[in-house]
Design a protein around this motif. Structure first.
Motif, PDB file in Angstrom:
ATOM      1  N   PHE A 189     -15.849  31.728 115.144  1.00 43.77           N
ATOM      2  CA  PHE A 189     -17.003  30.849 115.334  1.00 43.77           C
ATOM      3  C   PHE A 189     -16.692  29.722 116.321  1.00 43.77           C
ATOM      4  N   THR A 190     -15.696  29.929 117.174  1.00 45.48           N
ATOM      5  CA  THR A 190     -15.287  28.902 118.122  1.00 45.48           C
ATOM      6  C   THR A 190     -15.554  29.360 119.553  1.00 45.48           C
ATOM      7  N   ASP A 191     -15.528  28.407 120.477  1.00 45.34           N
ATOM      8  CA  ASP A 191     -15.627  28.746 121.897  1.00 45.34           C
ATOM      9  C   ASP A 191     -14.287  29.294 122.379  1.00 45.34           C
ATOM     10  N   SER A 192     -14.342  30.284 123.232  1.00 44.97           N
ATOM     11  CA  SER A 192     -13.114  30.922 123.712  1.00 44.97           C
ATOM     12  C   SER A 192     -12.485  30.116 124.832  1.00 44.97           C
ATOM     13  N   ASP A 193     -11.148  30.154 124.882  1.00 48.97           N
ATOM     14  CA  ASP A 193     -10.368  29.400 125.861  1.00 48.97           C
ATOM     15  C   ASP A 193      -9.978  30.334 127.013  1.00 48.97           C
ATOM     16  N   PHE A 194     -10.755  30.302 128.106  1.00 54.77           N
ATOM     17  CA  PHE A 194     -10.470  31.166 129.252  1.00 54.77           C
ATOM     18  C   PHE A 194      -9.253  30.676 130.031  1.00 54.77           C
ATOM     19  N   GLY A 195      -8.954  29.398 129.929  1.00 59.11           N
ATOM     20  CA  GLY A 195      -7.739  28.888 130.558  1.00 59.11           C
ATOM     21  C   GLY A 195      -6.495  29.480 129.925  1.00 59.11           C
ATOM     22  N   LEU A 196      -6.508  29.589 128.612  1.00 55.19           N
ATOM     23  CA  LEU A 196      -5.399  30.223 127.906  1.00 55.19           C
ATOM     24  C   LEU A 196      -5.292  31.691 128.291  1.00 55.19           C
ATOM     25  N   LEU A 197      -6.426  32.351 128.452  1.00 56.60           N
ATOM     26  CA  LEU A 197      -6.417  33.756 128.865  1.00 56.60           C
ATOM     27  C   LEU A 197      -5.785  33.908 130.242  1.00 56.60           C
ATOM     28  N   TYR A 198      -6.163  33.034 131.180  1.00 48.83           N
ATOM     29  CA  TYR A 198      -5.586  33.094 132.527  1.00 48.83           C
ATOM     30  C   TYR A 198      -4.069  32.911 132.488  1.00 48.83           C
ATOM     31  N   ALA A 199      -3.604  31.943 131.695  1.00 54.92           N
ATOM     32  CA  ALA A 199      -2.159  31.692 131.607  1.00 54.92           C
ATOM     33  C   ALA A 199      -1.430  32.886 131.007  1.00 54.92           C
ATOM     34  N   HIS A 200      -2.041  33.504 130.005  1.00 55.33           N
ATOM     35  CA  HIS A 200      -1.405  34.652 129.358  1.00 55.33           C
ATOM     36  C   HIS A 200      -1.326  35.838 130.321  1.00 55.33           C
ATOM     37  N   ILE A 201      -2.410  36.097 131.043  1.00 55.66           N
ATOM     38  CA  ILE A 201      -2.406  37.208 132.001  1.00 55.66           C
ATOM     39  C   ILE A 201      -1.382  36.961 133.102  1.00 55.66           C
ATOM     40  N   LYS A 202      -1.301  35.733 133.581  1.00 59.18           N
ATOM     41  CA  LYS A 202      -0.343  35.409 134.635  1.00 59.18           C
ATOM     42  C   LYS A 202       1.091  35.647 134.179  1.00 59.18           C
ATOM     43  N   ARG A 203       1.336  35.399 132.885  1.00 59.44           N
ATOM     44  CA  ARG A 203       2.686  35.533 132.338  1.00 59.44           C
ATOM     45  C   ARG A 203       3.021  36.984 131.991  1.00 59.44           C
ATOM     46  N   LYS A 204       2.063  37.700 131.398  1.00 63.57           N
ATOM     47  CA  LYS A 204       2.356  39.003 130.808  1.00 63.57           C
ATOM     48  C   LYS A 204       1.951  40.191 131.678  1.00 63.57           C
ATOM     49  N   VAL A 205       0.899  40.050 132.485  1.00 65.28           N
ATOM     50  CA  VAL A 205       0.431  41.176 133.306  1.00 65.28           C
ATOM     51  C   VAL A 205       0.900  40.925 134.734  1.00 65.28           C
ATOM     52  N   THR A 206       2.059  41.444 135.052  1.00 66.08           N
ATOM     53  CA  THR A 206       2.712  41.105 136.326  1.00 66.08           C
ATOM     54  C   THR A 206       2.288  42.026 137.470  1.00 66.08           C
ATOM     55  N   HIS A 207       1.808  43.233 137.154  1.00 63.77           N
ATOM     56  CA  HIS A 207       1.386  44.155 138.204  1.00 63.77           C
ATOM     57  C   HIS A 207      -0.128  44.071 138.391  1.00 63.77           C
ATOM     58  N   ARG A 208      -0.558  44.364 139.626  1.00 66.26           N
ATOM     59  CA  ARG A 208      -1.995  44.370 139.901  1.00 66.26           C
ATOM     60  C   ARG A 208      -2.674  45.405 138.998  1.00 66.26           C
ATOM     61  N   SER A 209      -3.694  44.965 138.266  1.00 72.20           N
ATOM     62  CA  SER A 209      -4.305  45.809 137.250  1.00 72.20           C
ATOM     63  C   SER A 209      -5.821  45.708 137.318  1.00 72.20           C
ATOM     64  N   LEU A 210      -6.459  46.663 136.665  1.00 73.74           N
ATOM     65  CA  LEU A 210      -7.901  46.605 136.453  1.00 73.74           C
ATOM     66  C   LEU A 210      -8.143  45.947 135.103  1.00 73.74           C
ATOM     67  N   LEU A 211      -8.862  44.822 135.098  1.00 77.29           N
ATOM     68  CA  LEU A 211      -9.132  44.076 133.878  1.00 77.29           C
ATOM     69  C   LEU A 211     -10.628  44.154 133.568  1.00 77.29           C
ATOM     70  N   LEU A 212     -10.957  44.706 132.414  1.00 74.62           N
ATOM     71  CA  LEU A 212     -12.351  44.791 131.960  1.00 74.62           C
ATOM     72  C   LEU A 212     -12.564  43.726 130.897  1.00 74.62           C
ATOM     73  N   LEU A 213     -13.280  42.673 131.249  1.00 77.17           N
ATOM     74  CA  LEU A 213     -13.484  41.533 130.345  1.00 77.17           C
ATOM     75  C   LEU A 213     -14.849  41.653 129.667  1.00 77.17           C
ATOM     76  N   TYR A 214     -14.848  41.883 128.355  1.00 76.65           N
ATOM     77  CA  TYR A 214     -16.076  41.960 127.570  1.00 76.65           C
ATOM     78  C   TYR A 214     -16.381  40.572 127.004  1.00 76.65           C
ATOM     79  N   THR A 215     -17.449  39.978 127.482  1.00 78.59           N
ATOM     80  CA  THR A 215     -17.832  38.649 127.017  1.00 78.59           C
ATOM     81  C   THR A 215     -19.345  38.534 127.110  1.00 78.59           C
TER      82      THR A 215
END
Length: 442
Positions: A316-342
């Motif tokens: 029931f909270t607002d999602s933190d897209f900044g946290l998502l960006y930081a996580h992707i930058k850290r964990k997804v190191t190769h160029r990828s296709l990202l499908l964001l359902y929002t």
């Protein structure tokens, strides 16, 4: 106590009692009915005990409820009840299956009749709209003889638990078509190939839409008609499905939350991508990163994704897209296709998150998937008959226009988008995947 719990009076018995009562009442005026009424009373009493003997002299009914190992969310799941009689007479039965509390159905009943030694199967379907554990209660069968004075209750299979997983049926629907490259047969549009890799696959006959630059002139001369070289798409590319589990995904449509539509689409799409030899992974987030499954190219990896999807819930909270960006930058190191359902209901909500989406799109191919408000579209399509309806239609058209403006805004910044109705989400997602693969964007 066991006898009393299984003993019930048949509805017909009360009609018999009513007839006897009427006989006694009318005997006040017609005295000849008085002895007849007592004779019928004694006959009914004798038949009552005889009916009890018929039903309780032997164990006459046997039944079994057949449940699948897993139920598929949002789909019609078949359930079978097999039953038979061993009574030496025609048996009338009534089946009451205690369905899980999630269905909120308290009027389930099926009636039938069985000849001596006969077996029957009763099939029905259930449509769950929430993931989780569903517990089926007692399978109750009420048996009565042709006298229909008393009924005997039989109880089978108490407390059977079945988990409800994301739409397995929908995943299987696309499974065979993905293997045989026949996805266009179920309404997925055909994507014209814009480019190709240099991995040769086979020589085939030319069909309209093939790139004329791939014509194999030697094979054409031998076969006396145009032949072209066919190339494979580049394989084993990482693809992530990113699920926003914030409050915007709790909006319902056809009894199902938007998140559940996204979960069903993720499962079906992951299966298709794995069958086409790509790596698939998954991320779910709201205030925190709740799930991260690295992209792997193994068919058994689908079970891992399914188990993770099974346990996802909305917040029931607002999602933190900044946290998502930081996580992707850290964990997804190769160029990828990202499908964001929002989902975005207002353009101001999109603009707050746009810097993070643009930052993600710099390194990866980002596809933002959000939903049309189908109730607004229905309101816009209706004719306005009074001033209030005109106001409602004007506001609805404003919100509908904002959705299209949001799509244009994302495309202006080089971000792929899908604006879709919830029930068309899976088809449109696979369409976009095929388009991106054909265009060689990753």
């Amino acid at each position: 106590m066991r006898f009393l719990k299984s003993f019930y009076i048949h509805n017909s018995f009360f009609w018999y009692i009513a007839i006897l009562s009427a006989c006694f009442v009318f005997s006040f005026w017609f005295t000849v009915l008085y002895p007849i009424a007592w004779l019928l009373t004694m006959l009914l009493a004798a038949l009552f005990f005889f009916d009890c003997y018929l039903l309780y002299a032997t164990e006459g009914i046997f039944a079994n409820r057949h449940l699948p190992q897993k139920l598929s969310n949002s789909d019609l799941n078949p359930i079978a009840i097999e039953f038979e009689t061993r009574y030496p007479f025609k048996t009338f039965i009534s089946i009451i299956d205690e369905l899980p509390v999630q269905f909120q159905k308290r009027d389930f009943e099926y009636s039938s009749s069985l000849l001596k030694g006969e077996k029957q199967v009763f099939d029905y379907t259930v449509r769950p709209v929430d993931r989780g554990e569903y517990v089926f209660g007692n399978l109750n069968i009420f048996a009565s003889s042709p006298l229909k004075i008393v009924k005997r209750r039989y109880i089978f299979q108490n407390d059977q638990m079945v988990p409800v997983y994301p739409s397995i049926i929908q995943m299987q629907q696309y499974d065979f078509l993905a293997i045989s490259n026949r996805l266009s047969e179920i309404g997925l549009k055909k994507i014209r190939r814009i480019g190709h890799t240099q991995e040769f696959e086979q020589i085939k006959e030319y069909v309209p839409g093939d790139d004329f630059r791939t014509i194999n002139w030697k094979a054409t001369a031998k076969q006396q008609h145009l032949m072209v070289n066919q190339y494979q798409d580049e394989r084993s590319q990482p693809i992530y499905s990113i699920l926003d589990t914030g409050r915007v995904m709790k909006m319902p449509f056809n009894e199902l939350k938007l998140l559940d539509y996204a979960i069903n689409a993720t499962l079906a799409f992951s299966n298709v991508a794995l069958k086409r030899n790509d790596k698939t992974g998954m991320i779910s987030f709201s205030k925190n990163i709740e799930t991260f499954v690295p992209a792997i190219q193994k068919l058994t990896h689908l079970n891992t994704i399914m188990e993770k999807l099974y346990n996802i819930t909305t917040e029931f909270t607002d999602s933190d897209f900044g946290l998502l960006y930081a996580h992707i930058k850290r964990k997804v190191t190769h160029r990828s296709l990202l499908l964001l359902y929002t989902n975005f209901e207002h353009i101001s909500a999109l603009k707050r998150q746009l810097p993070f989406l643009m930052a993600i799109a710099k390194k990866h191919v980002l596809v933002v998937i959000f939903f049309e408000n189908t109730e607004l579209e229905q309101l816009i399509a209706t004719d306005a008959e009074d001033i209030q309806t005109i106001y409602h239609k004007t506001i609805a058209e404003k919100f509908s226009l904002e959705k299209k403006l949001m799509q244009k805004e994302l495309q202006k910044h080089g971000i792929q988008t899908i604006l879709t109705k919830p029930n068309e989400l899976t088809i449109n997602t696979i369409n976009k995947y095929l388009e991106i693969k054909a265009r060689g964007l990753i």
